[in-house]
Design a protein around this motif. Structure first.
Motif, PDB file in Angstrom:
ATOM      1  N   ASP A 139      -4.732   2.517   5.234  1.00 24.25           N
ATOM      2  CA  ASP A 139      -5.592   3.024   4.165  1.00 24.25           C
ATOM      3  C   ASP A 139      -5.991   1.866   3.259  1.00 24.25           C
ATOM      4  O   ASP A 139      -5.131   1.208   2.663  1.00 24.25           O
ATOM      5  N   PRO A 192      -7.161   0.639  -0.060  1.00 17.95           N
ATOM      6  CA  PRO A 192      -7.259   1.173  -1.425  1.00 17.95           C
ATOM      7  C   PRO A 192      -8.568   0.806  -2.117  1.00 17.95           C
ATOM      8  O   PRO A 192      -8.899   1.391  -3.151  1.00 17.95           O
ATOM      9  N   ARG A 215      -8.150  11.501  -2.204  1.00 17.76           N
ATOM     10  CA  ARG A 215      -6.732  11.134  -2.233  1.00 17.76           C
ATOM     11  C   ARG A 215      -5.974  11.998  -3.247  1.00 17.76           C
ATOM     12  O   ARG A 215      -4.772  11.815  -3.444  1.00 17.76           O
ATOM     13  N   ARG A 219      -3.845   9.752   0.359  1.00 18.32           N
ATOM     14  CA  ARG A 219      -4.558   9.209   1.514  1.00 18.32           C
ATOM     15  C   ARG A 219      -5.848   9.994   1.675  1.00 18.32           C
ATOM     16  O   ARG A 219      -5.870  11.192   1.409  1.00 18.32           O
ATOM     17  N   PRO A 265      -4.453   7.386  -6.671  1.00 19.44           N
ATOM     18  CA  PRO A 265      -4.127   6.107  -6.036  1.00 19.44           C
ATOM     19  C   PRO A 265      -3.962   6.216  -4.525  1.00 19.44           C
ATOM     20  O   PRO A 265      -3.770   7.304  -3.984  1.00 19.44           O
ATOM     21  N   SER A 266      -4.029   5.073  -3.863  1.00 20.64           N
ATOM     22  CA  SER A 266      -3.671   4.986  -2.452  1.00 20.64           C
ATOM     23  C   SER A 266      -2.153   4.912  -2.399  1.00 20.64           C
ATOM     24  O   SER A 266      -1.559   3.845  -2.566  1.00 20.64           O
TER      25      SER A 266
END
Length: 366
Positions: A192, A194, A276, A281, A299-300
């Motif tokens: 992934d 970010p 996400r 994700r 956030p990732s």
């Protein structure tokens, strides 16, 4: 063990109708759903994601009691740990949700881990083999794939780019599940990024063609497929089978929440987007309030965010608030049919056959 020495069944032996039921984690892919699909000539799948190794094995035993036909189990690859500061910030941003639903946010950043019990699950599947094992969020090592080949398990790696497909071929996978950007639920990218929102992915037909020209492996196409004509289309593009998730979400055997099933055709939920917000994700779902409010800064951080929001999502479901639930769905969600899973496999197969016949007639009269 060389690729040439791998002795496993062919995909056609495992999936007579060329229709695969996608593994949908979170309780959707119940043994009843997978068993009905397999009995109808498709390939049913259990999702081991978020379960313990023992929980996975219990579902395998239940499924074996329901069908003698081939089936698969899907595993999530371990993920890198997230930035604690990013998690703390997101937890603060979710404080209003916690107050609204009167539900605490999971404070245990490390309690669940990021490996999803991968090694224990893999060891169990080598010790007591199942016909098919698929992988999401990465590519297993050659040793891991060879261990499964040794017990005659067919292995599938989910890919979203030609480069990921090539990595799967080099590692020794038996097939790739090619996931287009249209697919519901999590994008199965091996990493992934970010810096992106995941929306720059490749559409299914273009991706199938690119992967077909990159690797020599059988291709299972996934992403937005809801009708037999679409199955025929991806087969014409070079796929060996089609994987459908959202199409099976509405089936009575599916473990999806009733509000989730209803939302697939609810005019209040028209669009899907990648977000996400619920898991950390990129995953495609029906756009709702939670996604709009929290998606821009989520956030990732997978699976930490998944566990952080789990209580909030359960609370939303308890009070009947679909605006706070993760309503995973592909771009074809409005075409969902409330049919028993076995009947849906039959209908999809008949539609695909009809589409092939129509194409043949067009060629003969052109």
């Amino acid at each position: 063990m060389s690729v040439e020495s791998r002795v496993v069944p062919a995909l056609g032996e495992l999936c007579r109708r060329g229709i695969v039921q996608a593994p949908m984690a979170g309780g959707v892919s119940r043994p009843e759903l997978a068993g009905a699909v397999s009995d109808a000539g498709g390939l049913g799948f259990l999702a081991a994601g978020y379960k313990t190794a023992d929980g996975m094995y219990e579902e395998i035993k239940q499924l074996r009691a329901l069908t003698s036909k081939p089936f698969g189990v899907n595993l999530f690859l371990p993920q890198p740990a997230a930035d604690p500061a990013a998690l703390d910030l997101y937890r603060q941003q979710l404080a209003s949700e916690s107050a609204w639903y009167e539900t605490p946010i999971d404070e245990r950043q490390d309690a669940h881990g990021t490996d999803d019990g991968y090694e224990a699950k893999l060891a169990l599947l080598v010790d007591d083999p199942v016909p098919v094992v698929s992988f999401t969020f990465g590519c297993p090592s050659r040793d891991e794939l060879d261990a499964l080949a040794h017990v005659r398990t067919y292995t599938v790696v989910t890919v979203t780019t030609p480069e990921e497909a090539q990595a799967a071929e080099w590692a020794g996978a038996d097939a790739v599940c090619v996931q287009g950007i249209e697919a519901g639920g999590h994008q199965g990218t091996h990493k992934d990024d970010p810096q992106t929102d995941g929306s720059g992915g490749i559409g299914l037909l273009a991706l199938v063609t690119q992967v077909r020209e990159t690797v020599q492996l059988p291709v299972i196409a996934a992403g937005g497929l809801m009708r037999g004509a679409q199955i025929a289309a991806v087969r014409a593009a070079g796929a060996d089978a089609a994987q459908l998730g959202t199409a099976f979400l509405a089936c009575p055997e599916s473990g999806a929440h009733a509000m989730h099933k209803q939302a697939l055709k609810n005019p209040l939920f028209v669009r899907t987007e990648l977000t996400r917000a619920f898991s950390g994700r990129p995953a495609r779902g029906l756009v709702n309030r939670f996604m709009r409010e929290h998606g821009p800064y989520a956030p990732s951080a997978y699976p930490e965010v998944h566990y952080m929001t789990a209580g909030l999502r359960r609370a939303a479901a308890r009070v009947g608030d679909a605006q706070g639930m993760a309503l995973w769905a592909g771009q074809g969600h409005r075409l969902a049919r409330d049919l028993p899973a076995g009947r849906l496999v039959q209908v999809l197969g008949a539609e695909a056959d009809s589409a092939w016949t129509e194409m043949a007639l067009r060629r003969s009269t052109s």
